[in-house]
Design an enzyme around this catalytic site. Structure first.
Site, PDB file in Angstrom:
ATOM      1  N   HIS A 147       0.731  -1.687   0.164  1.00  0.00           N
ATOM      2  CA  HIS A 147      -0.411  -0.122   0.227  1.00  0.00           C
ATOM      3  C   HIS A 147       0.585   1.597  -0.094  1.00  0.00           C
ATOM      4  CE1 HIS A 147      -3.263   2.848   1.177  1.00  0.00           C
ATOM      5  NE2 HIS A 147      -2.836   3.305   2.118  1.00  0.00           N
ATOM      6  N   GLU A 148       1.987   0.853   0.791  1.00  0.00           N
ATOM      7  CA  GLU A 148       2.803   2.436   1.369  1.00  0.00           C
ATOM      8  C   GLU A 148       3.659   2.880  -0.217  1.00  0.00           C
ATOM      9  OE1 GLU A 148       1.850   3.931   2.683  1.00  0.00           O
ATOM     10  OE2 GLU A 148       0.873   3.219   4.541  1.00  0.00           O
ATOM     11  N   HIS A 151       1.828   4.432  -2.799  1.00  0.00           N
ATOM     12  CA  HIS A 151       1.430   5.583  -2.811  1.00  0.00           C
ATOM     13  C   HIS A 151       2.929   6.414  -3.705  1.00  0.00           C
ATOM     14  CE1 HIS A 151      -1.540   6.536  -0.989  1.00  0.00           C
ATOM     15  NE2 HIS A 151      -1.744   6.134   0.376  1.00  0.00           N
ATOM     16  N   GLU A 208      -6.284   6.765  -1.827  1.00  0.00           N
ATOM     17  CA  GLU A 208      -5.526   5.793  -0.926  1.00  0.00           C
ATOM     18  C   GLU A 208      -7.018   4.596  -0.824  1.00  0.00           C
ATOM     19  OE1 GLU A 208      -4.455   5.495   1.544  1.00  0.00           O
ATOM     20  OE2 GLU A 208      -3.400   8.085   1.969  1.00  0.00           O
TER      21      GLU A 208
HETATM   22 ZN    ZN Z   1      -2.112   5.154   2.299  1.00  0.00          ZN
END
Ligand code: ZN
Length: 276
Positions: A147-148, A151, A208
């Site tokens: 997830h990170e 980004h 997100e």
């Molecule tokens: Zn995030």
């Protein structure tokens, strides 16, 4: 309607139409000639980004150096937690590198009693020890790192900076010559979420969800079982029942909605895992 939209409409009503039109033309011109039109990895969403890979790497490296200077005493360079973070990050980075070959990937584990992890623009990852009791297994840590890292590969910070810049320009043109006090102008920028420091801006809900989607595919491509991602988000959901969600998640979509969405992407993730 959100407060930001109400504020924006209130501002636009009573402005000369010509000013709004000029602002539209100028922003369109800037988008066309001063940004790259590109597609995000995995989700293939069209986005406009002004910063080059090199500029994003510079932005991230400066922030990373600052963090390491401030937290030098807390950098962990041995032990089982360190080994796990390095092991999982290496596999996630290898997948992310296919989408962003120019970025220089590196992960640092910091001793901090806070459930947090993040990836700066350009590929520098920071993990706090406080998240390890929540993730425990490699696959669950891969869910968070996926997830990170997403980004960064989807260039969410750069996208946000671009939006902020264009919003400022458009508002300045529309406000130009018309009675708007500096205080009103600042208030309007704040309503639209513009004016905070670029590197620490919270991501939007849309970004997100996108990081959840890309991250899931990344962890699957790295060979981890994507069902473990669903298990992780369910665990977070159970942990946050009746309580405030953990801090690192507070800008994130609600966990219940998140579990539903991630389950919807599972077939795609299973294919990605088979292809790993
Ligand atoms: Zn995030």
């Amino acid at each position: 309607m959100s407060q930001a939209w109400k504020g924006l409409i209130g501002f636009l009503v009573g402005r000369p139409l010509i000013a709004i039109l000029i602002a539209g033309i100028v922003v369109g011109f800037l988008l066309l000639f001063f940004t790259h039109r590109q597609k995000t990895p995995v989700t293939h969403r069209v986005q406009h980004v002004g910063l080059t890979d090199k500029q994003q790497m510079q932005l991230g490296s400066e922030e990373y150096a600052k963090t390491l200077r401030q937290d030098r005493a807390n950098v962990i360079a041995s032990g089982t937690g360190y080994a796990q973070v390095q092991r999982v990050a290496t596999r996630i980075e290898a997948v992310a590198r296919r989408d962003k070959p120019a970025f220089v990937w590196k992960v640092t584990l910091l001793r901090k009693n806070e459930a947090n992890a993040y990836c700066l623009p350009g590929g520098k990852i920071v993990v706090y020890t406080g998240i390890l009791p929540l993730t425990r297994t490699d696959a669950r840590l891969a869910t968070v790192l996926g997830h990170e890292v997403a980004h960064a590969t989807a260039e969410h910070v750069a996208e946000r900076i671009e939006r902020e810049k264009l919003t400022r320009i458009a508002l300045a043109i529309i406000a130009g010559g018309v009675a708007v006090t500096p205080a009103q102008y600042t208030h309007l920028l704040a309503l639209l979420g513009v004016g905070s420091e670029a590197a620490t801006l919270p991501f939007s809900r849309k970004q997100e969800s996108e990081a959840d989607h890309i991250g899931l595919i990344y962890m699957a491509r790295a060979g981890y079982d994507p069902h473990q991602a669903v298990a992780f988000w369910k665990r977070m959901l159970a942990a946050s029942k009746g309580n405030e969600p953990p801090e690192w998640e507070s800008d994130h979509p609600s966990n219940a909605h998140r579990v539903e969405q991630v389950e919807g992407w599972l077939p795609e993730a299973e294919r990605a895992q088979r292809g790993a």
